[in-house]
Design an enzyme around this catalytic site. Structure first.
Site, short mmCIF file in Angstrom:
data_model
loop_
_atom_site.label_atom_id
_atom_site.label_comp_id
_atom_site.label_asym_id
_atom_site.label_seq_id
_atom_site.Cartn_x
_atom_site.Cartn_y
_atom_site.Cartn_z
N GLU A 182 85.29 116.14 14.45
CA GLU A 182 85.93 115.19 15.34
C GLU A 182 87.43 115.20 15.07
O GLU A 182 87.85 115.11 13.92
CB GLU A 182 85.34 113.80 15.06
CG GLU A 182 85.55 112.80 16.15
CD GLU A 182 84.51 112.89 17.27
OE1 GLU A 182 83.66 113.80 17.27
OE2 GLU A 182 84.58 112.04 18.18
N PHE B 114 108.63 122.80 -0.03
CA PHE B 114 107.69 123.40 0.91
C PHE B 114 108.45 124.07 2.05
O PHE B 114 108.17 125.20 2.42
CB PHE B 114 106.75 122.32 1.46
CG PHE B 114 105.65 122.85 2.33
CD1 PHE B 114 104.41 123.18 1.79
CD2 PHE B 114 105.84 123.03 3.70
CE1 PHE B 114 103.39 123.69 2.59
CE2 PHE B 114 104.83 123.54 4.50
CZ PHE B 114 103.59 123.86 3.95
N LYS C 25 74.69 102.27 16.51
CA LYS C 25 75.95 101.67 16.93
C LYS C 25 76.08 100.26 16.36
O LYS C 25 75.16 99.47 16.45
CB LYS C 25 76.01 101.59 18.46
CG LYS C 25 76.08 102.95 19.13
CD LYS C 25 77.49 103.49 19.14
CE LYS C 25 77.60 104.88 19.70
NZ LYS C 25 78.04 104.95 21.08
N LYS D 37 80.14 107.63 12.08
CA LYS D 37 80.39 108.22 13.39
C LYS D 37 81.86 107.99 13.74
O LYS D 37 82.29 106.86 13.93
CB LYS D 37 79.50 107.57 14.44
CG LYS D 37 79.57 108.26 15.78
CD LYS D 37 78.42 107.80 16.66
CE LYS D 37 78.31 108.64 17.93
NZ LYS D 37 79.41 108.44 18.85
N CYS E 124 80.28 107.95 56.64
CA CYS E 124 80.93 107.04 55.70
C CYS E 124 81.79 107.87 54.75
O CYS E 124 81.28 108.73 54.02
CB CYS E 124 79.83 106.27 54.96
SG CYS E 124 80.42 105.09 53.76
N CYS F 252 82.68 101.54 55.85
CA CYS F 252 82.41 101.91 57.24
C CYS F 252 81.74 100.79 58.01
O CYS F 252 81.39 100.94 59.18
CB CYS F 252 81.56 103.17 57.29
SG CYS F 252 79.87 102.90 56.75
N ASP G 236 108.41 117.95 -0.06
CA ASP G 236 108.59 118.45 1.31
C ASP G 236 109.70 119.48 1.35
O ASP G 236 109.62 120.48 2.05
CB ASP G 236 109.00 117.30 2.25
CG ASP G 236 107.83 116.38 2.49
OD1 ASP G 236 106.72 116.68 2.00
OD2 ASP G 236 108.02 115.35 3.18
N CYS H 23 78.76 97.72 54.56
CA CYS H 23 79.51 98.69 53.76
C CYS H 23 81.01 98.39 53.82
O CYS H 23 81.57 98.26 54.91
CB CYS H 23 79.24 100.09 54.28
SG CYS H 23 80.21 101.35 53.44
N ASP I 172 85.34 108.15 15.78
CA ASP I 172 85.62 107.94 17.19
C ASP I 172 86.87 108.72 17.57
O ASP I 172 87.98 108.25 17.39
CB ASP I 172 85.81 106.44 17.43
CG ASP I 172 85.42 106.07 18.83
OD1 ASP I 172 84.88 106.95 19.53
OD2 ASP I 172 85.65 104.93 19.22
N TYR J 148 81.53 117.56 10.44
CA TYR J 148 80.21 117.00 10.18
C TYR J 148 79.04 117.97 10.43
O TYR J 148 77.90 117.58 10.30
CB TYR J 148 79.99 115.72 10.98
CG TYR J 148 80.24 115.87 12.45
CD1 TYR J 148 79.35 116.54 13.25
CD2 TYR J 148 81.38 115.31 13.04
CE1 TYR J 148 79.57 116.70 14.60
CE2 TYR J 148 81.61 115.46 14.39
CZ TYR J 148 80.70 116.15 15.16
OH TYR J 148 80.93 116.29 16.49
N CYS K 157 74.41 102.31 51.68
CA CYS K 157 74.97 102.42 53.02
C CYS K 157 74.27 103.60 53.67
O CYS K 157 74.36 104.73 53.18
CB CYS K 157 76.47 102.66 52.96
SG CYS K 157 77.11 103.25 54.55
N GLU L 151 75.96 109.51 7.84
CA GLU L 151 77.38 109.80 8.02
C GLU L 151 78.00 108.72 8.88
O GLU L 151 77.31 108.07 9.66
CB GLU L 151 77.55 111.15 8.74
CG GLU L 151 76.99 112.30 7.97
CD GLU L 151 76.76 113.53 8.86
OE1 GLU L 151 77.52 113.71 9.82
OE2 GLU L 151 75.81 114.26 8.57
P1 AMP Z 1 78.02 110.51 22.03
O1 AMP Z 1 79.32 111.06 22.54
O2 AMP Z 1 77.98 109.03 21.95
O3 AMP Z 1 76.84 111.13 22.67
O4 AMP Z 1 77.93 110.96 20.51
C1 AMP Z 1 77.99 112.30 20.15
C2 AMP Z 1 79.35 112.58 19.57
O5 AMP Z 1 79.56 111.85 18.39
C3 AMP Z 1 79.49 114.00 19.12
O6 AMP Z 1 79.85 114.84 20.19
C4 AMP Z 1 80.60 113.91 18.12
O7 AMP Z 1 81.83 114.11 18.76
C5 AMP Z 1 80.59 112.46 17.65
N1 AMP Z 1 80.39 112.30 16.21
C6 AMP Z 1 81.19 111.58 15.43
N2 AMP Z 1 80.78 111.60 14.16
C7 AMP Z 1 79.69 112.38 14.10
C8 AMP Z 1 78.81 112.79 13.06
N3 AMP Z 1 78.98 112.40 11.81
N4 AMP Z 1 77.80 113.61 13.39
C9 AMP Z 1 77.60 114.01 14.68
N5 AMP Z 1 78.40 113.64 15.70
C10 AMP Z 1 79.44 112.83 15.43
ZN ZN Z 2 79.44 103.18 54.51
#
Ligand code: AMP
Ligand code: ZN
Length: 666
Positions: free
Chosen positions: A170, A34, A309, A113, A427, A406, A31, A403, A115, A222, A421, A111
């Protein structure tokens, strides 16, 4: 060595060290060293400002303040993904794909997915140009300065990749980095961040890029998007992207059959917990890029990909109270207010109960202990009651009859799961909600006016409906809380500008029940003006493609309401676009009237979408599958063999791209 060469050589060297450390995870310099080199480069750049380069490694430390992130339209739409939850779902998807392509010999990529927050990186001539968030898929926010601070993202790539391209990926916060950030916050007496995903996506919108630079963000790529046809498969394009410096996860795998996809799914179902970052599933994609193009997209997601999923996490907690929310269409949504509980990384306090039937079916009552589930993006939902824990004095839930806002008696029409409603014009949340919908980005896109201000304007008695917006005067707005002259003027300008918004969006903005964006487009195209639409009878309405009984009835209800007629007349009077403009009518003909086309294969002179649009603009119809009704097949390269056979069996005329162009251009 000239100064310029010296600068270039330092940049190259530092880029390489960054790459080794942040992408390969393999440090090649201390570091300390660098930093010395970076300081040296900074000094040279300062003394020789003519060699400034926004993509220099010195620019990674931040220092840019962005007050307002600019909204940018994506060159290529960023779609969402369809979800699947079981192997049966995956098999169904495979069947659809095979049918769509007319062949069974397909390869897939598997691949993880990730998050986090999706991002689109644009490169021109191998240079990083800009980064834009997904937003609504059509438009996102430009966050270039912030993204530049993420050191695993290359700011320039070697020339043996494609020249102009977009990289999709992502932005994530690895779990370790996230925990460290939280330790620091606790030490500073600050509240902890809830989960890595929200923190990653929140980081992109920080105003000070120096703050972003301090966060241990990472970017996993990706997808390569380009019009250059250099690579034949998705897998090959990703492998090459990795070679030129992008962090493409090594976990991606090529599968020669759906069984190999299942192996991948099974493996990661348990192993995912050992990864340094969070995943909520797997993404499976058709590998061949021509086949991807041929399959195309639904209105929301690619047909050539699907997310799988993992089974959602579940917890149990106590339901304290059921309350009711009123939406802009008057629809009532029952909400469960829960004892706060940790679930899949977030604290859950509320869950949707959907409707009265759902409550009755599960026999959900206040005071019950319930099981709550959450999968990925989906709002938490209650899946069952723990009857063993039901209190003895428990009483069945009596659904709201009036409601909550209202106090009007609720109604429920046959076949509708929801209560409504009916007090449309009296409303509060309905009035505010309709105006908020009217001004929203996909509708009238009114800048300078936000949801809270709408509520304020309503409370102050300045607006009761969307037409009232066009009567607002600057002098009326300035005295309001938190309003300055400038913001008042901006608001008025934004409202004025919305008079240019095309008819199809205005139609969506009107908020007719069941008339969403796509339906509004269809109706605008068919009827061309609000007058034609509002005078159409039921039979005419259901005669339009994809318009069913429910939508037709809703349009009739809207059109026969005196209040709505008055609103529409006022909008007309103010100059809002209530018919399709001359301009967009100009390019249209009815040369192909009554003819049904199927488009198959890959084209050269126009893209698939341009081709489809050309068919529709000339009065023809595009169908997705071949049937007796099909008149022509426009065939490009690599049309699927079973489609070809079917076309021949039915004796349908097959024409080339050029034949088609000749057809419409005389
Ligand atoms: P969703 O938001 O549930 O409709 O899923 C689509 C989102 O999954 C995309 O907009 C990406 O941000 C995310 N994502 C994560 N990994 C991948 C992957 N390997 N390929 C495509 N989308 C991905
Ligand atoms: Zn209402």
């Amino acid at each position: 060595m000239t100064t310029q060469q010296k600068i270039q050589s330092l940049r190259d060297e530092l880029n390489q060290h960054n790459y080794n450390y942040y992408v390969l995870d393999n440090a090649s310099i201390s570091d300390f060293e660098f930093d010395i080199k970076l300081k040296e480069l900074e000094k040279l750049e300062k003394e020789n400002p003519e060699f400034f380069d926004a993509n220099s490694p010195t620019q990674r430390v931040g220092g840019t303040i962005t007050k307002n992130f600019e909204t940018v339209t994506h060159k290529n739409r960023m779609y969402s993904l369809d979800n699947s939850y079981s192997k049966e779902d995956l098999l169904d998807w495979e069947k659809r794909v095979q049918k769509g392509l007319g062949r069974t010999d397909l390869e897939y990529t598997c691949e993880l997915k990730f998050d986090g927050a999706s991002i689109n990186l644009t490169y021109e001539n191998g240079q990083f140009m800009k980064a834009v968030t997904r937003g609504d898929g059509f438009q996102g926010d430009e966050v270039t300065a912030n993204i530049r601070t993420i050191k695993s993202i290359p700011l320039s790539v070697k020339s043996d990749f494609v020249r102009d391209f977009e990289m999709r990926g992502e932005i994530i916060l690895p779990i370790d980095g996230f925990n460290k950030m939280n330790e620091e916050r606790v030490a500073n007496g600050e509240e902890e961040y809830r989960n890595p995903r929200n923190t990653a996506s929140g980081s992109l919108k920080l105003q000070d890029s120096t703050e972003v630079a301090k966060r241990p963000l990472d970017c996993l790529l990706y997808q390569v998007v380009t019009s250059e046809r250099k690579y034949k498969t998705h897998f090959e394009s990703l492998e090459n992207a990795r070679k030129v410096g992008f962090k493409v996860p090594k976990t991606i795998k090529l599968a020669k059959s759906i069984d190999e996809v299942f192996e991948f799914v099974n493996f990661w179902d348990t192993k995912r917990h050992d990864l340094p970052y969070e995943t909520d599933g797997i993404v499976i994609k058709v590998n061949n890029l021509q086949q991807q193009e041929e399959l195309g997209y639904t209105s929301k997601a690619p047909r050539w990909a699907i997310a799988y999923k993992f089974a959602a996490e579940q917890v149990s907690t106590v339901l304290n109270e059921i309350t009711y929310q009123v939406g802009r269409t008057g629809a009532i949504t029952p909400v469960a207010n829960l004892d706060p509980v940790q679930l899949a990384g977030t604290t859950v306090k509320r869950a949707s109960l959907h409707n009265a039937d759902q409550i009755e079916k599960l026999d959900i009552r206040e005071g019950d202990t319930v099981f709550v589930e959450k999968g990925g993006e989906i709002i938490p939902k209650i899946i069952a009651v723990d009857f063993a824990k039901r209190p003895i004095d428990s009483q069945p839930t009596i659904y709201a009859t009036h409601c909550p806002e209202c106090n009007t008696e609720l109604v429920r029409t046959d076949g509708d799961a929801k209560h409504y409603c009916p007090n449309e014009f009296g409303c509060a949340p309905q009035i505010t909600g309709r105006i908020q919908h009217f001004i929203s980005r996909k509708a009238m896109d009114i800048d300078g006016l936000g949801g809270e201000t709408v509520d304020l304007l309503r409370k102050e008695g300045l607006i009761q409906n969307y037409a009232d917006l066009y009567d607002l005067k600057v002098e009326q707005i300035i005295p309001l809380e938190r309003m300055a002259e400038k913001s008042a003027q901006n608001m008025i300008n934004g409202i004025e500008k919305s008079k240019e918004i095309p008819f199809e969006k205005v139609l969506f903005a009107l908020g007719i029940r069941f008339v969403g964006e796509t339906v509004a487009k269809k109706l605008a195209k068919h009827f061309k003006s609000i007058d034609n639409l509002m005078t159409a009878d039921f039979d005419i309405l259901i005669g339009v493609d994809e318009i069913g009984d429910r939508i037709a009835q809703s349009i009739i209800d809207f059109s026969s309401d005196l209040g709505n007629i008055q609103l529409v007349n006022r909008l007309k009077h103010y100059g809002v676009q209530l018919e399709v403009s001359e301009e967009s009518l100009e390019n249209q003909t009815d040369k192909l009237k009554g003819q049904i086309f199927v488009v198959s294969g890959v084209f050269h002179q126009m893209s698939r979408n341009e081709l489809k649009k050309a068919i529709e603009d000339n009065g023809g119809k595009v169908s997705s599958s071949i049937s007796k009704k099909t008149n022509f097949i426009v065939a490009g390269d690599n049309m699927g063999p079973s489609k070809l056979t079917k076309a021949q069996d039915l004796g349908i005329e097959i024409i080339s791209e050029q034949d088609f162009i000749d057809k419409i251009s005389d």
